[in-house]
Enzyme design. Structure first.
Site, short mmCIF file in Angstrom:
data_model
loop_
_atom_site.label_atom_id
_atom_site.label_comp_id
_atom_site.label_asym_id
_atom_site.label_seq_id
_atom_site.Cartn_x
_atom_site.Cartn_y
_atom_site.Cartn_z
N GLU A 172 5.78 18.82 -25.06
CA GLU A 172 5.97 17.88 -23.94
C GLU A 172 6.92 16.72 -24.28
O GLU A 172 6.94 15.71 -23.60
CB GLU A 172 4.60 17.34 -23.48
CG GLU A 172 4.04 18.02 -22.24
CD GLU A 172 3.49 19.43 -22.49
OE1 GLU A 172 3.44 19.88 -23.66
OE2 GLU A 172 3.15 20.11 -21.50
N TYR A 174 6.84 14.80 -27.00
CA TYR A 174 6.25 13.74 -27.83
C TYR A 174 6.82 13.84 -29.27
O TYR A 174 7.63 14.72 -29.57
CB TYR A 174 4.72 13.84 -27.81
CG TYR A 174 4.14 13.44 -26.47
CD1 TYR A 174 4.26 12.14 -25.99
CD2 TYR A 174 3.46 14.37 -25.68
CE1 TYR A 174 3.73 11.77 -24.76
CE2 TYR A 174 2.93 14.01 -24.45
CZ TYR A 174 3.07 12.70 -23.99
OH TYR A 174 2.55 12.34 -22.78
N ARG A 222 -0.18 22.65 -30.32
CA ARG A 222 0.44 22.78 -28.99
C ARG A 222 1.94 22.85 -29.19
O ARG A 222 2.59 21.87 -29.57
CB ARG A 222 0.03 21.59 -28.12
CG ARG A 222 0.55 21.64 -26.72
CD ARG A 222 -0.55 21.92 -25.73
NE ARG A 222 -0.04 21.90 -24.37
CZ ARG A 222 -0.33 20.97 -23.49
NH1 ARG A 222 -1.15 19.98 -23.80
NH2 ARG A 222 0.16 21.03 -22.27
N HIS A 260 8.49 15.56 -20.68
CA HIS A 260 8.23 14.69 -19.52
C HIS A 260 9.52 14.27 -18.83
O HIS A 260 9.51 13.93 -17.66
CB HIS A 260 7.41 13.47 -19.94
CG HIS A 260 5.98 13.81 -20.24
ND1 HIS A 260 5.24 14.66 -19.45
CD2 HIS A 260 5.16 13.44 -21.24
CE1 HIS A 260 4.03 14.79 -19.96
NE2 HIS A 260 3.96 14.07 -21.04
N GLN A 347 -2.35 13.46 -7.14
CA GLN A 347 -2.48 12.15 -6.50
C GLN A 347 -3.54 11.25 -7.13
O GLN A 347 -3.38 10.04 -7.14
CB GLN A 347 -2.78 12.33 -5.01
CG GLN A 347 -1.54 12.52 -4.18
CD GLN A 347 -1.86 12.81 -2.73
OE1 GLN A 347 -1.71 13.92 -2.27
NE2 GLN A 347 -2.32 11.82 -2.01
FE1 SF4 Z 1 -5.50 16.17 -9.81
FE2 SF4 Z 1 -7.60 16.71 -8.29
FE3 SF4 Z 1 -5.15 16.84 -7.24
FE4 SF4 Z 1 -6.03 18.65 -9.02
S1 SF4 Z 1 -6.81 18.30 -6.95
S2 SF4 Z 1 -4.06 17.64 -9.05
S3 SF4 Z 1 -7.25 17.40 -10.37
S4 SF4 Z 1 -6.16 15.03 -8.02
#
Ligand code: SF4
Ligand code: NAP
Length: 679
Positions: A172, A174, A222, A260, A347
């Protein structure tokens, strides 16, 4: 069903995995996900409750969010570290909670390198990341040795804290990945130059961690299998690195996809399911240890398919287990339809982490709040009426009924879902179908009395102990000359497919819905075959799993020709779409740009007539010669029942009916669930 017999539906997913010194009960890894609870000692009881709940539901192996081995590795100032013996005690809360259910947990050691959002950051070379204002200090030879020792020290402390292993974060973009890639490693010493020297830092960390922790300790590495940036690794170096970390003592190799700073989406909802897993499959013949694959695996049938076709030995999921802690137990019990599916919206999880607030989940507001938002059985069952079966009403009805209340859900439309029924029609947002499926199932499981096609008035709500108004929103109307011209359409009729839309379209409003409508108008419908959709998507974004063109797995993108000519407009000055989600807004903007959608800010709408939409921009009048103008100018609350019932203690207003501005499903589901927990 015997634990030893193959699972009838998901035989690969529920096959045990023998690691030599321990056996994992199934092939699901709860992947690392930063929640924000890692950073403060006071939050560790909450972190323990979060992992404990998931361990109780049958997860065999989990990985914590990233902990830095020292201050220079912080993701942000005062970010979570495991560095000192006195920090061990707090971690024991987590390991005990997990072990009490017979599950295992590894601590992820993550050194951010030049991604750290603080001035103490270090890197192989003094090269600033494009997504960070700080420039790193280049590590000297002594500094490199101190970093390697720090990783071994953290791993030793993790073992002392009761962890079953560690995951060394090598992907990713890092620190370890910064050493392996020519993009960020311009050194010419033992740790830079040819591939062997660039990967020496990572390999040495694995060797010293193994040395520090002994043979019976899980060590996951990873590995970045696809950097998706210029100056990333070519495929032969990915293979070379995998072999080297295996020889150095790794137990398992996990898949990392994309830095990222990559300009290719890797986990957003528009990424087709399992779009990257074939890359893990490509590596499998080259190593002897089990491989874990990842990214956009969210349902057991997808996981089973990935394992059955030999892409990997295990699947890693992080967000799907935030969305539903019982994912494993429901899958094992053949109750996949009951899974609250992660819709990959970011979100409430990643967007929160980027905004420095605690992660949770849009479809499951209990995530990371397990000890605070508790759905206790109701002490006195009540008769509850919920009006409106959009996200807020559905959450409220199902949580209340799950607690033992007698709930009646009234919905004027012929189906549940509210605004989700528009969202799920957008190409790339098909996951919303899963949420509607989940709620349909949950209504049935909790015994909610659902009355579809029923528009109620105040009199019909007489006799209920509590009345919840979740009547949603109505589109904001415009005062514009020509508003009634046949060219002017509402977004709902467009998305519902009730009208046929011409080839040239102007969209008034550049919020989430304006962008969704533009996507709907320019994107072709997605191939229902998931592998076909994934291959098409990779072509469009320039992802080349065969590495035929450039290192990093990049190739020139080949976007489809747009289906229409579209303008997206807003009155405010500036770039349309700047207020979309932190981690996904750029994807929506890039998608529309690749479809040659024209975006204009600072627009004054003058009129609509047979010639099209007349606008003024920077003092100049233009006529957009469009066939249609679609109005996406925001929402207003729809709550006529409140006027009829009046404000009373037994009447509650939630979701868009409560506040239409910034209406979103995250707030709606959280508000509905929290109200239901309190009734
Ligand atoms: Fe994140 Fe929940 Fe949306 Fe999945 S459904 S991307 S866990 S906020
Ligand atoms: P919104 O985000 O509030 O956007 C409304 C748009 O209409 C703005 O561009 C606004 O810009 C314009 N507008 C407002 N009043 C207007 C008027 N009187 N005349 C002309 N234009 C006007 O609303 P939305 O697009 O309906 O989205 C609602 C919510 O749904 C969002 O807040 C979001 O949470 C959620 N959603 C998100 C997404 C996503 O992120 N992908 C997708 C769908 C829905 P100007 O005022 O500058 O003209």
């Amino acid at each position: 069903m015997s634990e030893l017999a193959p699972h009838p539906q998901f035989p690969h997913l529920f096959a045990p995995l023998d690691l030599g010194f321990c056996t994992l009960p199934n092939r699901v890894l709860m992947g690392s996900m930063h929640t924000g609870l890692e950073d403060r000692a006071a939050d560790f009881p909450k972190l323990a409750a979060y992992f404990g709940e998931r361990a109780a539901a049958g997860l065999g192996l989990m990985v914590t969010g990233g902990f830095a081995p020292n201050m220079s590795g912080w993701l942000k100032p005062l970010g979570g570290t495991l560095r000192w013996p006195w920090q061990v005690q707090r971690h024991r809360l987590v390991t005990r909670a997990v072990h009490s259910h017979g599950a295992r947990i590894c601590l992820q050691i993550l050194h951010s390198g030049r991604y750290g959002y603080h001035p103490l950051q270090v890197a192989p070379s003094r090269i600033k990341a494009p997504i960070n204002p700080f420039t790193p200090r280049a590590l000297g030879a002594g500094g490199i040795e101190r970093q390697i020792r720090a990783f071994a020290n953290t791993a030793r402390l993790a073992r002392e804290a009761g962890y079953d292993g560690v995951e060394v974060m090598g992907s990713e973009g890092y620190l370890l990945n910064q050493f392996t890639a020519p993009r960020t490693n311009h050194r010419d010493d033992r740790f830079g130059g040819d591939a062997t020297r660039r990967m020496r830092f990572a390999v040495e960390i694995v060797r010293r961690v193994r040395e520090a922790c002994g043979p019976d300790f899980i060590l996951i590495y990873r590995l970045s299998m696809l950097d998706l940036v210029e100056g990333g690794l070519p495929w032969d170096e990915v293979v070379q690195q995998a072999k080297a970390v295996e020889a150095a003592g790794a137990t398992l190799i996990n898949t990392g996809i994309g830095w990222h700073e990559a300009r290719v989406p890797t986990i957003a909802t528009s990424v087709p399911r399992a779009a990257f897993t074939p890359i893990t499959g490509r590596l499998r013949p080259h190593v002897g240890i089990p491989l874990i694959t990842t990214n956009r695996i969210n349902m057991p049938a997808v996981a089973e398919q990935v394992l059955a076709r030999g892409d990997a030995d295990m699947v890693s999921m992080a967000r799907p287990l935030l969305a539903d802690p019982e994912w494993v137990s429901k899958s094992r019990a053949g109750r996949a339809a009951s899974i609250n599916t992660c819709i990959a919206c970011n979100q409430a999880c990643l967007d929160h982490v980027f905004q420095n607030t605690r992660a949770t989940c849009l479809v499951n507001p209990r995530a990371c709040h397990e000890s605070e938002l508790v759905y206790h059985p109701a002490t006195r069952p009540k008769r509850i009426a919920v009006v409106g079966a959009g996200p807020a009403g559905l959450a409220c009805a199902t949580v209340a009924a799950g607690r033992g209340h007698r709930v009646t859900l009234f919905e004027a439309a012929s189906e549940i879902g509210g605004q989700f029924n528009y969202a799920r029609r957008i190409p790339g947002k098909e996951e919303f179908n899963e949420t509607v499926r989940y709620f349909n199932n949950r209504l049935h499981e909790t015994g909610v009395d659902v009355r579809l096609g029923t528009r109620v008035d105040g009199a019909a709500l007489h006799g209920f102990d509590e009345i919840v108004l979740a009547t949603g929103v109505k589109p904001r109307d415009l005062t514009l000359e020509g508003r009634d011209h046949p060219k002017v359409l509402g977004y709902q009729e467009v998305l519902a497919g009730r009208v046929s839309v011409g080839r040239r379209v102007a969209i008034i409003g550049a919020g989430g819905i304006g962008f969704d409508v533009a996507t709907f108008l320019v994107e072709p419908a997605r191939d229902p075959d998931e592998a076909g959709a994934a291959a098409h998507w990779r072509r469009e974004w320039g992802v080349d799993l065969a590495y035929t063109d450039r290192p990093g797995g990049l190739v020139d993108p080949q976007p489809d020709a747009p289906a229409r000519e579209v303008w997206v407009l807003q009155r405010s000055p500036g770039r349309p779409g700047s207020r979309l989600g932190k981690t996904t807004g750029w994807i929506h903007r890039a998608t529309l740009k690749s479809r040659r959608v024209q975006m204009l800010g600072g627009v004054e709408y003058l009129k609509v007539d047979d010639d099209g939409l007349h606008i003024r921009v920077a003092g100049e009048i233009h006529v957009l010669p469009v066939d249609h103008v679609v109005v996406c100018a925001g929402q207003e609350s729809n709550r006529p029942l409140l006027d009829e019932l009046g404000v009373r203690p037994d009447v509650h207003v939630i979701g868009g009916a409560d506040v239409a501005a910034e209406l979103d499903a995250k707030r709606a589901i959280a508000q509905g669930s929290r109200l239901a927990a309190a009734l």
